[in-house]
Write a protein that holds these residues in place. Structure first.
Motif, mmCIF file in Angstrom:
data_model
loop_
_atom_site.group_PDB
_atom_site.id
_atom_site.type_symbol
_atom_site.label_atom_id
_atom_site.label_comp_id
_atom_site.label_asym_id
_atom_site.label_seq_id
_atom_site.Cartn_x
_atom_site.Cartn_y
_atom_site.Cartn_z
ATOM 1 N N LEU A 124 1.015 -1.130 0.252
ATOM 2 C CA LEU A 124 0.322 -0.066 -0.179
ATOM 3 C C LEU A 124 0.826 1.349 0.133
ATOM 4 O O LEU A 124 1.378 1.083 1.144
ATOM 5 N N ARG A 126 0.682 4.882 -0.342
ATOM 6 C CA ARG A 126 -0.443 6.647 0.046
ATOM 7 C C ARG A 126 0.258 7.899 0.311
ATOM 8 O O ARG A 126 1.606 7.692 0.721
ATOM 9 N N GLU A 153 -7.403 1.110 0.648
ATOM 10 C CA GLU A 153 -6.851 1.946 0.648
ATOM 11 C C GLU A 153 -7.166 2.915 1.491
ATOM 12 O O GLU A 153 -6.675 4.086 1.840
#
Length: 230
Positions: A124, A126, A153
């Motif tokens: 992930l 971000r 997410e």
């Protein structure tokens, strides 16, 4: 099939020395560099093995005293959990909210495979916001066999909350902080000047058996942000 990470192999060899009495109770072990050379592994691999053995109760690691073979059998209770807290300049909790991100499941790089002992990982990446402004970049890597559907997410950013969101049990967290400056790509992603100072927080999550299951790096551009331990 997941392969045994190098640090777990090293850990097993060290436990054998302790249980057989080759390393007697109270013995002071050499430093990480010497142990790494003795076992033929990197210093990082040796550090992870030592952290794991400490969590299981085989070793005591104290500043100024070095690493000692524990004076008692490994504790049967759950390992102590070290919870990292991110604070702002005022000392209040630093809230980081998802802004945009990308989740993926892919083959592990050699470094990732060595770190968590898995051939495939859920990743992930971000950008996070604090008080409406882009404040941090996150990269989280998790064993894919623990979460075949991948990471959400929109999950909370702190690693313990992120894993709890996915119903993944964690026995222990370890966090370290260092300083870094932005390169061109990070300055654009965070909308800050190039060479802006960053707080980099690296957090590792361990299962009850001492296995490393997830690793997260947060690069935080919020002025005055710092890491505290409760």
């Amino acid at each position: 099939m997941a392969r045994t990470p190098l640090y777990k192999t090293t850990e097993t060899e060290m436990i054998a020395r302790i249980t057989k009495g080759d390393w007697e109770v109270g013995r002071r072990l050499p430093n990480e560099f010497t142990l790494a050379d003795e076992f033929g592994v990197s210093q990082g691999t040796m550090r992870r093995a030592l952290i794991s053995l400490e969590g299981m109760g085989y070793l005591n690691r104290k500043p100024g005293r070095g690493t000692l073979v524990a004076a008692q059998a490994p504790a049967e209770a759950a390992p102590t959990r070290l919870t990292p807290s991110l604070l702002d300049a005022a000392g209040t909790q630093l809230s980081l909210e998802p802004f945009r991100g990308r989740a993926d499941i892919r083959a592990a790089t050699p470094a990732e495979a060595d770190l968590i002992g898995a051939d495939r990982v859920a990743v992930l990446e971000r950008t996070l916001k604090h008080k409406g402004r882009r404040a941090a970049l996150e990269t989280t890597v998790l064993r894919a066999d623990l979460l075949p559907a991948g990471l959400d997410e929109d999950a909370p950013a702190p690693l313990d909350q992120l894993l709890a969101h996915h119903a993944i049990a964690v026995s222990q967290l370890r966090a370290e902080a260092r300083a870094e400056v932005t390169d061109m790509a990070k300055s654009v992603a965070l909308s800050v000047d190039r060479h802006c100072a960053l707080l980099v927080v690296s957090t590792e999550a361990y299962a009850a058996d001492g296995t490393l299951i997830a690793h997260q790096i947060l690069r935080i551009a919020t002025e005055g942000a710092h890491l505290a331990h409760q």
